[in-house]
Design an enzyme around this catalytic site. Structure first.
Site, PDB file in Angstrom:
ATOM      1  N   HIS A 134       5.077   5.247  -3.531  1.00  0.00           N
ATOM      2  CA  HIS A 134       5.241   6.213  -2.435  1.00  0.00           C
ATOM      3  C   HIS A 134       6.618   6.861  -2.594  1.00  0.00           C
ATOM      4  O   HIS A 134       7.540   6.241  -3.123  1.00  0.00           O
ATOM      5  CB  HIS A 134       5.170   5.414  -1.128  1.00  0.00           C
ATOM      6  CG  HIS A 134       5.132   6.222   0.125  1.00  0.00           C
ATOM      7  ND1 HIS A 134       6.271   6.725   0.723  1.00  0.00           N
ATOM      8  CD2 HIS A 134       4.107   6.591   0.916  1.00  0.00           C
ATOM      9  CE1 HIS A 134       5.936   7.368   1.826  1.00  0.00           C
ATOM     10  NE2 HIS A 134       4.628   7.305   1.967  1.00  0.00           N
TER      11      HIS A 134
ATOM     12  N   ASP B  77       7.301  -3.454  -2.003  1.00  0.00           N
ATOM     13  CA  ASP B  77       6.933  -2.586  -0.888  1.00  0.00           C
ATOM     14  C   ASP B  77       5.546  -3.031  -0.403  1.00  0.00           C
ATOM     15  O   ASP B  77       4.533  -2.724  -1.025  1.00  0.00           O
ATOM     16  CB  ASP B  77       6.908  -1.128  -1.366  1.00  0.00           C
ATOM     17  CG  ASP B  77       6.382  -0.187  -0.290  1.00  0.00           C
ATOM     18  OD1 ASP B  77       6.140  -0.650   0.844  1.00  0.00           O
ATOM     19  OD2 ASP B  77       6.211   1.015  -0.593  1.00  0.00           O
TER      20      ASP B  77
ATOM     21  N   GLN C  83       1.513  -1.196   2.617  1.00  0.00           N
ATOM     22  CA  GLN C  83       0.051  -1.145   2.694  1.00  0.00           C
ATOM     23  C   GLN C  83      -0.561  -2.540   2.678  1.00  0.00           C
ATOM     24  O   GLN C  83      -1.472  -2.832   3.454  1.00  0.00           O
ATOM     25  CB  GLN C  83      -0.523  -0.317   1.524  1.00  0.00           C
ATOM     26  CG  GLN C  83      -0.234   1.161   1.612  1.00  0.00           C
ATOM     27  CD  GLN C  83      -0.904   1.824   2.815  1.00  0.00           C
ATOM     28  OE1 GLN C  83      -1.926   1.381   3.314  1.00  0.00           O
ATOM     29  NE2 GLN C  83      -0.301   2.890   3.291  1.00  0.00           N
TER      30      GLN C  83
ATOM     31  N   LYS D 104       1.775   0.434  10.589  1.00  0.00           N
ATOM     32  CA  LYS D 104       0.554   0.191   9.805  1.00  0.00           C
ATOM     33  C   LYS D 104      -0.015  -1.192  10.123  1.00  0.00           C
ATOM     34  O   LYS D 104      -1.164  -1.484   9.814  1.00  0.00           O
ATOM     35  CB  LYS D 104       0.853   0.313   8.312  1.00  0.00           C
ATOM     36  CG  LYS D 104       1.285   1.726   7.908  1.00  0.00           C
ATOM     37  CD  LYS D 104       1.346   1.884   6.420  1.00  0.00           C
ATOM     38  CE  LYS D 104       2.314   2.957   5.978  1.00  0.00           C
ATOM     39  NZ  LYS D 104       1.823   4.323   6.125  1.00  0.00           N
TER      40      LYS D 104
ATOM     41  N   CYS E  23       2.243  11.542  -0.071  1.00  0.00           N
ATOM     42  CA  CYS E  23       3.631  11.152  -0.372  1.00  0.00           C
ATOM     43  C   CYS E  23       3.703  10.382  -1.683  1.00  0.00           C
ATOM     44  O   CYS E  23       4.468   9.409  -1.809  1.00  0.00           O
ATOM     45  CB  CYS E  23       4.242  10.318   0.755  1.00  0.00           C
ATOM     46  SG  CYS E  23       4.462  11.235   2.260  1.00  0.00           S
TER      47      CYS E  23
HETATM   48  C1  LIG Z   1       3.011   2.265   0.014  1.00  0.00           C
HETATM   49  C2  LIG Z   1       3.886   2.843   1.084  1.00  0.00           C
HETATM   50  N1  LIG Z   1       5.205   2.637   1.042  1.00  0.00           N
HETATM   51  C3  LIG Z   1       6.027   3.118   1.984  1.00  0.00           C
HETATM   52  C4  LIG Z   1       5.548   3.861   3.022  1.00  0.00           C
HETATM   53  C5  LIG Z   1       6.517   4.387   4.024  1.00  0.00           C
HETATM   54  O1  LIG Z   1       6.262   3.893   5.287  1.00  0.00           O
HETATM   55  P1  LIG Z   1       7.154   4.435   6.509  1.00  0.00           P
HETATM   56  O2  LIG Z   1       6.980   5.922   6.504  1.00  0.00           O
HETATM   57  O3  LIG Z   1       6.582   3.795   7.709  1.00  0.00           O
HETATM   58  O4  LIG Z   1       8.548   4.043   6.206  1.00  0.00           O
HETATM   59  C6  LIG Z   1       4.190   4.127   3.119  1.00  0.00           C
HETATM   60  C7  LIG Z   1       3.654   4.985   4.195  1.00  0.00           C
HETATM   61  O5  LIG Z   1       2.638   5.634   4.057  1.00  0.00           O
HETATM   62  C8  LIG Z   1       3.327   3.594   2.128  1.00  0.00           C
HETATM   63  O6  LIG Z   1       2.013   3.804   2.168  1.00  0.00           O
END
Ligand SMILES: Cc1ncc(COP(=O)(O)O)c(C=O)c1O
Length: 444
Positions: A161, A238, A241, A264, A402
């Site tokens: 992401h 990370d 998800q 999430k 993203c």
């Molecule tokens: C794999 C992954 N990492 C990071 C994020 C970032 O999450 P946040 O915008 O809540 O910081 C997302 C959000 O869609 C994601 O899907």
């Protein structure tokens, strides 16, 4: 008119583990579904816990398939947040008065809940952040940046992401350090041998997703950590998800850092979690300065509070933390075993359904994947797909999610993405299928 505060503490109310009194934490369908963890989910009942799922959109029942962007919230989360503001709202760690004490207990109780959820050794290792993005930035600025020298490297993967790409570009910029990218194959699986080859004595951190939001790929995080640690490279996972689809255990993974994001996890927006091994966090300088993160302040110098407060400057999102506590309790009551089984069945059903539609191609077919159906349709831009299915009440995501580099890897500017959560049903996937046939009709 009943007094509002009184309604939140009616006789049926109980004090939850978070310390917030709430009307009916125990009566949720989540508890019934969890009564027999090996049983099938009673999804119809479970859906009653999510008020928004009863609404219509464009005159049609809402079919919410945009869970990878954010999940819907069970009533217990909404009630817990309302009860916090109604009953015990006060600032934390600062007051000797009753409400401040109770707010602090609830806030710290939530931290303990998060610790247990991720199986961290100590609640000192759980830092509240705004979201996963802030957690990654904290590690980038406080852990990696002070070490960076020309020739150093940060290793990520091709399916990250943007929040696990851009912070590394920013902190390496101007240092002579570079960001290396481990490739994915045509299924969207991480090429582990290439990842291993890219680990070098100059790698300051490997930052890898546990599950791709664009492809659904689950990465072999234990193996990734083992390979990196064998070369002395710390690892950030990370879990934004993965954390709402499967058990994520930081001790079993043995990662140095892990981030997750509350919205999430069926919790509120604006609250996230950074896990870090205590020794790592202890050795790091603060990320932001302000109230609560200090031990003492003079105009000459300040000293830092102990963990985890050293990284929590300013008034935190108290209601968010307490709401996240209720969300994690809810997930545990339903149980990952039941959630996993249900979502795997749905994923298989949805995959077959999409494959049967003319001109549809799935992007991301990893052998190990979860809950994401990313696809393109011959001759139709994903935005048009999204707009037409929305008219049928079906909410999916369209765009680059993203994750522009992974779109480029698959040679598409964008995809349409249906993403699943515990409350989705086969009927909803059928509704998506019908809506996609309408797309076909419109575009001939
Ligand atoms: C794999 C992954 N990492 C990071 C994020 C970032 O999450 P946040 O915008 O809540 O910081 C997302 C959000 O869609 C994601 O899907």
């Amino acid at each position: 008119m009943p007094d509002k505060a009184a309604t939140a503490t009616e006789p049926s109310a109980q004090r939850s583990a978070s310390g917030v009194e709430e009307p009916d934490r125990d009566g949720a369908a989540g508890r019934r579904a969890a009564a027999a963890p090996s049983a099938r989910l009673d999804v119809a009942r479970l859906r009653e816990d999510f008020p928004i799922l009863a609404r219509t959109v464009n005159g049609k029942p809402l079919v919410y398939l945009d869970n990878a962007a954010t999940t819907q919230k069970p009533r217990v989360v909404l009630d817990t947040i309302a009860a916090y503001y109604t009953d015990i709202n006060a600032n934390v760690h600062r007051g000797v008065h009753e409400l401040s004490g109770r707010a602090t207990d609830a806030y710290e109780g939530a931290r303990e809940r998060i610790r247990a959820f991720f199986n961290a050794r100590s609640s000192h290792e759980i830092i509240y952040t705004r979201n996963a993005t802030e957690g990654i930035n904290l590690v980038a600025y406080s852990f990696v940046r002070p070490q960076l020298r020309a020739g150093d490297e940060v290793l990520i993967t091709a399916m990250e992401h943007h929040s696990n790409i851009v912070p590394w570009q920013i902190v390496t910029d101007g240092t002579g350090a570079t960001v290396k990218v481990a490739p994915v194959d045509d299924r969207g699986e991480l090429q582990l041998d290439a990842f291993e080859r890219l680990l070098s004595p100059r790698t300051r951190i490997a930052a890898v997703t546990h599950m791709s939001n664009a492809l659904g790929t689950i990465t072999p995080v234990r193996e990734i950590v083992r390979l990196a640690h064998a070369r002395g490279v710390p690892v950030l996972i990370d879990a934004s998800q993965a954390a709402y689809h499967m058990r994520v255990d930081v001790q079993a993974i043995d990662c140095d850092f892990l981030v997750a994001t509350g919205h999430k996890l069926y919790g509120p927006t604006g609250i996230g979690v950074l896990y870090g091994k205590e020794a790592r966090l202890d050795a790091m300088p603060p990320f932001m300065g302000g109230g609560d993160m200090i031990a003492s302040v003079t105009f000459d110098r300040s000293t830092w509070n102990v963990l985890p407060y050293k990284f929590e400057a300013g008034t935190p999102h108290i209601a968010g933390a307490i709401g996240l506590h209720a969300a994690l309790d809810y997930i545990e009551r339903v149980g990952f075993e039941a959630i996993g089984r249900h979502e795997r069945e749905l994923l298989e059903y949805g995959t077959q359904m999409l494959e049967a539609i003319d001109g549809v191609r799935l992007i991301g077919t990893a052998r190990s994947k979860a809950s994401i159906l990313s696809f393109v349709m011959d001759g139709v831009h994903p935005h048009d797909i999204g707009t037409i299915v929305d008219r049928e009440g079906v909410a999916i995501r369209t765009g680059h999610h993203c994750a522009q580099p992974v779109m480029e890897r698959f040679g598409v500017p964008a995809t349409a993405r249906a993403s699943l959560a515990m409350y989705n049903t086969r009927d909803e996937l059928d509704a998506l299928g019908r809506a996609l046939r309408t797309v076909h009709e419109v575009f001939g």
